[in-house]
Design a protein around this motif. Structure first.
Motif, PDB file in Angstrom:
ATOM      1  N   ASN A   1      50.187  70.844  71.952  1.00 50.94           N
ATOM      2  CA  ASN A   1      48.728  70.828  72.000  1.00 50.94           C
ATOM      3  C   ASN A   1      48.084  71.333  70.720  1.00 50.94           C
ATOM      4  OD1 ASN A   1      49.387  73.497  72.224  1.00 50.94           O
ATOM      5  ND2 ASN A   1      48.295  73.866  74.165  1.00 50.94           N
ATOM      6  N   ALA A   2      48.912  71.825  69.792  1.00 49.11           N
ATOM      7  CA  ALA A   2      48.382  72.271  68.497  1.00 49.11           C
ATOM      8  C   ALA A   2      48.693  71.271  67.384  1.00 49.11           C
ATOM      9  CB  ALA A   2      48.965  73.641  68.142  1.00 49.11           C
ATOM     10  N   PHE A   3      49.504  70.269  67.702  1.00 44.63           N
ATOM     11  CA  PHE A   3      49.924  69.322  66.663  1.00 44.63           C
ATOM     12  C   PHE A   3      48.830  68.277  66.443  1.00 44.63           C
ATOM     13  CE2 PHE A   3      51.973  65.306  65.448  1.00 44.63           C
ATOM     14  CZ  PHE A   3      52.616  65.730  64.287  1.00 44.63           C
ATOM     15  N   THR A   4      48.539  68.027  65.176  1.00 49.74           N
ATOM     16  CA  THR A   4      47.558  66.982  64.837  1.00 49.74           C
ATOM     17  C   THR A   4      48.260  65.834  64.117  1.00 49.74           C
ATOM     18  OG1 THR A   4      46.998  67.984  62.706  1.00 49.74           O
ATOM     19  CG2 THR A   4      45.706  68.683  64.641  1.00 49.74           C
TER      20      THR A   4
ATOM     21  N   ARG B   1      44.218  65.221  67.966  1.00 47.60           N
ATOM     22  CA  ARG B   1      45.053  66.095  68.788  1.00 47.60           C
ATOM     23  C   ARG B   1      44.907  65.664  70.234  1.00 47.60           C
ATOM     24  NH1 ARG B   1      44.223  70.675  71.702  1.00 47.60           N
ATOM     25  NH2 ARG B   1      42.040  70.792  71.062  1.00 47.60           N
TER      26      ARG B   1
ATOM     27  N   LYS C   1      57.224  64.996  67.251  1.00 49.66           N
ATOM     28  CA  LYS C   1      56.693  65.393  65.940  1.00 49.66           C
ATOM     29  C   LYS C   1      56.334  66.876  65.911  1.00 49.66           C
ATOM     30  CE  LYS C   1      56.826  61.378  63.883  1.00 49.66           C
ATOM     31  NZ  LYS C   1      57.683  61.143  62.690  1.00 49.66           N
ATOM     32  N   ALA C   2      55.829  67.407  67.045  1.00 56.15           N
ATOM     33  CA  ALA C   2      55.473  68.828  67.106  1.00 56.15           C
ATOM     34  C   ALA C   2      56.709  69.703  66.982  1.00 56.15           C
ATOM     35  CB  ALA C   2      54.741  69.122  68.418  1.00 56.15           C
ATOM     36  N   LYS C   3      57.801  69.258  67.594  1.00 56.90           N
ATOM     37  CA  LYS C   3      59.060  70.011  67.504  1.00 56.90           C
ATOM     38  C   LYS C   3      59.553  70.057  66.066  1.00 56.90           C
ATOM     39  CE  LYS C   3      63.678  70.253  69.569  1.00 56.90           C
ATOM     40  NZ  LYS C   3      64.621  69.600  70.514  1.00 56.90           N
TER      41      LYS C   3
ATOM     42  N   ALA D   1      57.683  69.878  63.471  1.00 58.81           N
ATOM     43  CA  ALA D   1      56.746  70.712  62.689  1.00 58.81           C
ATOM     44  C   ALA D   1      56.785  72.173  63.110  1.00 58.81           C
ATOM     45  CB  ALA D   1      55.337  70.174  62.838  1.00 58.81           C
ATOM     46  N   GLY D   2      57.477  72.477  64.202  1.00 62.03           N
ATOM     47  CA  GLY D   2      57.577  73.856  64.654  1.00 62.03           C
ATOM     48  C   GLY D   2      56.319  74.396  65.294  1.00 62.03           C
ATOM     49  N   CYS D   3      55.611  73.563  66.016  1.00 58.68           N
ATOM     50  CA  CYS D   3      54.398  74.021  66.702  1.00 58.68           C
ATOM     51  C   CYS D   3      54.334  73.429  68.098  1.00 58.68           C
ATOM     52  CB  CYS D   3      53.146  73.643  65.897  1.00 58.68           C
ATOM     53  SG  CYS D   3      52.899  71.862  65.722  1.00 58.68           S
ATOM     54  N   ALA D   4      53.420  73.921  68.886  1.00 59.52           N
ATOM     55  CA  ALA D   4      53.247  73.427  70.249  1.00 59.52           C
ATOM     56  C   ALA D   4      52.599  72.047  70.221  1.00 59.52           C
ATOM     57  CB  ALA D   4      52.375  74.398  71.056  1.00 59.52           C
TER      58      ALA D   4
END
Length: 870
Positions: free
Chosen positions: A791-794, A838, A782-784, A786-789
């Motif tokens: 550990n930053a994905f909520t 998170r 899901k983080a990929k 959303a384009g974020c790391a």
């Protein structure tokens, strides 16, 4: 030469001959009357006229002389009947010769009779399937039973195997008729043995329905009783059936505590001697549910009660006549009996034949743990000190209005009853005989109460040689644990191979000094209770206590050794939490002690009684609770039931397969599998287990509960070696027999337990750990997107719920635990908003490190062996 028919008719006592054939006669004028034995007679229709030497049934029309009566009753020709009567009357001439001695019996030539019975047995098992098909149609398919009782088929071929002299001997014994043809031709036959194991009789059943006599027994006095060994093995409760095939139906159902009579009038002095010899205490008459059966029960109950035996009459369900009928499918009633249902019939069988109680007006008023109160009119009787076993030594108070008499006595003794009656009658100003009558009624009442409260413990049945061999074959299986897992699948439990093996080992460990315990954990409907049920099915019934719920004091009031080396199963922890302490005590200390104040019945003073309940026990329970008292958890293996979609699909497939022909065939194997496992476990004998490599076993020492887990691992190794005892040599040292555990035993224990220990070492329960693994797999994906790391994905609970396909209440519960243990961090939402989560930067739950692998242990052991220091 031919018999002298006229001389026989004149010499024979017609009345005595008829009565000797089980027909009681009553004198009526110059004649005698009785119930006709040739039809279902409810009124005395048989009239015997000794002066004319004739008999006649006014209902069915049967009539004749003494020879014709014997011929009809014993299914003989007229000549055979005359010869039989003549043999009992030495003074009667045959031609110019005196009558020869009495006919040969099977006991005179046992080797010939055994050979003939063997031929009949092999004929049943041969190419001619008529006999086996007949037995199959009656539900008698147990090959072990057929072999045990040497059941056979008379197909007319035995004569060709015998010499003329042997045929003559067999004819004299009653196996051939006067034409030297087999009398039992076309019948399935069951031999009858005496107590020395010598065959002395035969019972035959017509398999085509074309014979005049459906059943046929060997002529002459009865010399043996079918399944006589049951009287010695089951003196607490013996079943008597009206026929041998009814007894076989019970045996097929696993109920082996029965003997048989040959017809309602078939009880003989031989039966009486048998039950007296083995001190049989209770008999249940499972006779046919008809008029003849009712009359026979009434007569026999009176006779047996006079011997001090408690007699009960089993009542079959409406439309069912006998045991054979009960266990066969009845299309009209859409009914087929089960062993469990039959046990209920036994339990509810009312007592009959009670003639000693002359005052039925005595009624039970109150029954508590402390006292029993009964009443007859204005007199009340209060009983204290009633024990569950032994005599009926009680403290009895007789009270009328404000006057009472109290004394201690044993109700079983006439003198004690007489003394109490005399003193109580004088005190209460009533008739002494009335009080004594009440005491006799009270005696019966108290015996019934004790019988209700003290159900007889199951007893291991007698194992036949064939059953022993099939049980040993199981125990000697090269891949025994795999075979056990496969058999559990036949019983009904799909998949879960590791859990099945471990649960079975927990059950068989009951015979070890330190048995194992287990807690089965899953959501409701996951299958945890069913796994315990399957283990219980494969455990001999005399070795298990299965409770739905336990009250706090329940275990303290069992018999002292009721739990010793037994498997105790509690179906569900919920509702039995208050019984946790006594269970833990039995697991650890192997004995329960309870001090209770009780009134001494002899002195009336209060004194402390110490009750001891002895272990050890193997223990299993199930729970849906995710939080278990650590005091309980660290004494048990925690077995998590597979709740995966893959396992659910496997269960679906098994449910569908059970509706197919293949599934039906598998179901037919279930009874045999259960029997084999019962007998296999009965063949396991307590042995000391030595683990020679025990000092090489390394177990993690970083966590405190490892002190108990290490000991549990060693007990598991012992349990595996113990189960394989019939594949290992038994060593002996200082008069102690012992087995040596192998490296393979450790490998199996490691395979079964290391994951269980790893789960126990984690701070997350397995379902929560599995849930976390799903989240950890989902977040990077899901983080990929959303384009974020990562550990930053909520994410929200809804995101997880949709991904893992779990209900909301489960997701909430798991997320709460992850939050409390800081595996996830929560961002509190403002009013009206949803929470966001998170993943925290924290290491996954630790696994079990430091437990030596089987490969490394084998290397160390091999190295030690080569150095000669084993």
């Amino acid at each position: 030469m031919n018999p002298d028919f006229d001389a026989i008719k004149k010499a024979a006592d017609l009345v005595r001959v008829i009565e000797d054939h089980g027909v009681p006669l009553k004198k009526q004028g110059a004649d005698y009357v009785g119930l006709c034995p040739f039809h279902e007679d409810t009124k005395p229709s048989l009239r015997v006229t000794p002066a004319k030497g004739l008999w006649h049934c006014m209902a069915c029309g049967a009539a004749g002389n003494v020879i014709q009566f014997v011929a009809k009753k014993e299914n003989l020709t007229v000549k055979e009947a005359a010869m039989r009567l003549m043999a009992k009357m030495p003074g009667v001439q045959r031609g110019s010769d005196m009558v020869k001695p009495a006919p040969t019996t099977p006991a005179h030539h046992p080797e010939l009779f055994v050979a003939i019975l063997d031929h009949y047995h092999q004929a049943l098992l041969g190419r001619n399937r008529r006999g086996l098909d007949y037995l199959k149609n009656r539900g008698l398919t147990d090959q072990g039973m057929i072999a045990h009782f040497k059941i056979g088929l008379v197909d007319g071929t035995v004569k060709s195997k015998l010499t003329p002299a042997q045929v003559k001997l067999a004819q004299e014994a009653g196996l051939f008729n006067d034409k030297r043809n087999e009398r039992f031709y076309g019948r399935v036959v069951v031999p009858i043995f005496d107590e020395a194991g010598v065959p002395v009789g035969l019972c035959g059943r017509d398999i085509d329905g074309q014979m005049d006599a459906k059943y046929l027994n060997m002529a002459g006095p009865q010399r043996g009783i079918w399944n006589h060994a049951a009287a010695e093995a089951y003196p607490d409760q013996l079943i008597v059936t009206e026929g041998i095939f009814d007894g076989l139906a019970l045996w097929q159902a696993g109920i082996k505590n029965s003997i048989a009579v040959c017809g309602v009038e078939g009880w003989t002095p031989l039966h009486t001697a048998l039950v007296q010899k083995h001190s049989v205490r209770k008999i249940i008459l499972a006779f046919d549910q008809d008029k003849a059966g009712d009359e026979a029960v009434k007569k026999l109950a009176s006779e047996l009660t006079a011997l001090g035996i408690r007699v009960h009459r089993l009542h079959w369900p409406q439309g069912i006549k006998d045991a054979s009928d009960y266990f066969q499918y009845n299309r009209v009633l859409d009914f087929k009996g089960t062993p469990e249902g039959f046990v209920q019939l036994l339990t509810s069988a009312p007592r009959v034949g009670m003639t000693r109680t002359t005052n039925p007006r005595l009624k039970l008023v109150e029954k508590t743990d402390e006292a029993v109160v009964a009443q007859n009119g204005s007199i009340f009787y209060r009983v204290k000190g009633l024990s569950r076993q032994g005599g009926l030594k009680i403290v009895l108070t007789a009270k009328k209005e404000e006057t009472h008499h109290v004394d201690q006595l044993d109700l079983n003794y006439h003198k004690a009853r007489k003394m109490f009656s005399t003193a109580a009658a004088e005190r209460l100003m009533v008739e002494s005989q009335n009080v004594e009558d009440d005491l006799l009624a009270l005696l019966d009442l108290l015996e019934e109460i004790r019988e209700e409260e003290t159900a007889p413990a199951p007893v291991a049945p007698i194992m036949t040689e064939a059953e022993r061999e099939e049980a040993l074959k199981l125990l000697r299986s090269p891949r025994l644990l795999e075979r056990i897992a496969g058999d559990l699948e036949i019983v009904g439990y799909i998949g879960e191979t590791q859990n099945k093996k471990l649960a079975y080992l927990i059950g068989t460990s009951r015979l070890l000094p330190k048995p194992l315990s287990g807690i089965l954990r899953a959501q409701s409907g996951g299958g945890k209770s069913f796994l315990m049920e399957c283990i219980a099915q494969l455990t001999p019934p005399e070795e298990i206590h299965y409770f739905s719920r336990l009250t706090p004091q329940a275990l303290y009031y069992l018999e002292p050794d009721a739990l010793t080396h037994k498997l105790l199963i509690v179906d569900e922890r919920d509702g039995s939490e208050e019984a946790e302490y006594p269970i833990r005590t039995l697991q650890t200390r192997r004995v329960l002690k309870l001090a209770v104040p009780m009134k001494d019945p002899s002195s009336g003073k209060i004194r402390t009684i110490v009750r001891e309940i002895h272990g050890p026990i193997a223990f299993m329970e199930s729970t849906t609770d995710q939080h278990i008292n650590p005091e309980n958890a660290n004494r048990c293996f925690e077995l998590y039931i597979d709740e995966s979609e893959k396992q659910t699909q496997a269960i679906f497939a098994a449910q569908r397969r059970s509706r197919t022909l293949e599934g039906w065939k598998t179901e037919q194997q279930k009874e045999k599998v259960v029997r084999i496992h019962h007998n296999a476990q009965r063949l396991l004998r307590p042995l000391k287990i030595i683990i020679p490599y025990v000092d090489l076993i390394e177990f993690p020492a970083s966590w405190l509960r490892g002190r108990r887990d290490n000991d549990r691992l060693l007990s598991l190794i012992e349990g595996i070696a113990f189960l394989h005892q019939h594949q290992r040599p038994v060593n002996r040292d200082a008069d102690i027999d012992y087995l040596t555990a192998s490296i393979e035993d450790y490998a199996m224990a490691y395979d079964l337990a290391h994951q269980v220990f790893a789960q126990a070492s984690s701070d997350l329960p397995k379902p929560v750990a599995d849930f976390l693994a799903h989240v950890e797999k989902l977040v990077p994906e899901k983080a990929k997107e959303a384009g974020c790391a990562p550990n930053a994905f909520t994410f929200s609970r809804r995101d997880i719920r949709e991904a893992v396909n779990l209900p909301d209440h489960i997701v909430k519960r798991h997320m709460r635990q992850l939050e409390e243990l800081e595996y996830v961090q929560v961002q509190r939402a403002s009013k009206g908003g949803s929470f966001r989560y998170r993943l925290a930067d924290i290491a996954r739950p630790r696994h079990l490190d430091g437990l030596i692998t089987p490969q490394l242990l084998a290397e160390k052991w091999d190295k030690r062996s080569k150095s000669g220091t084993r």
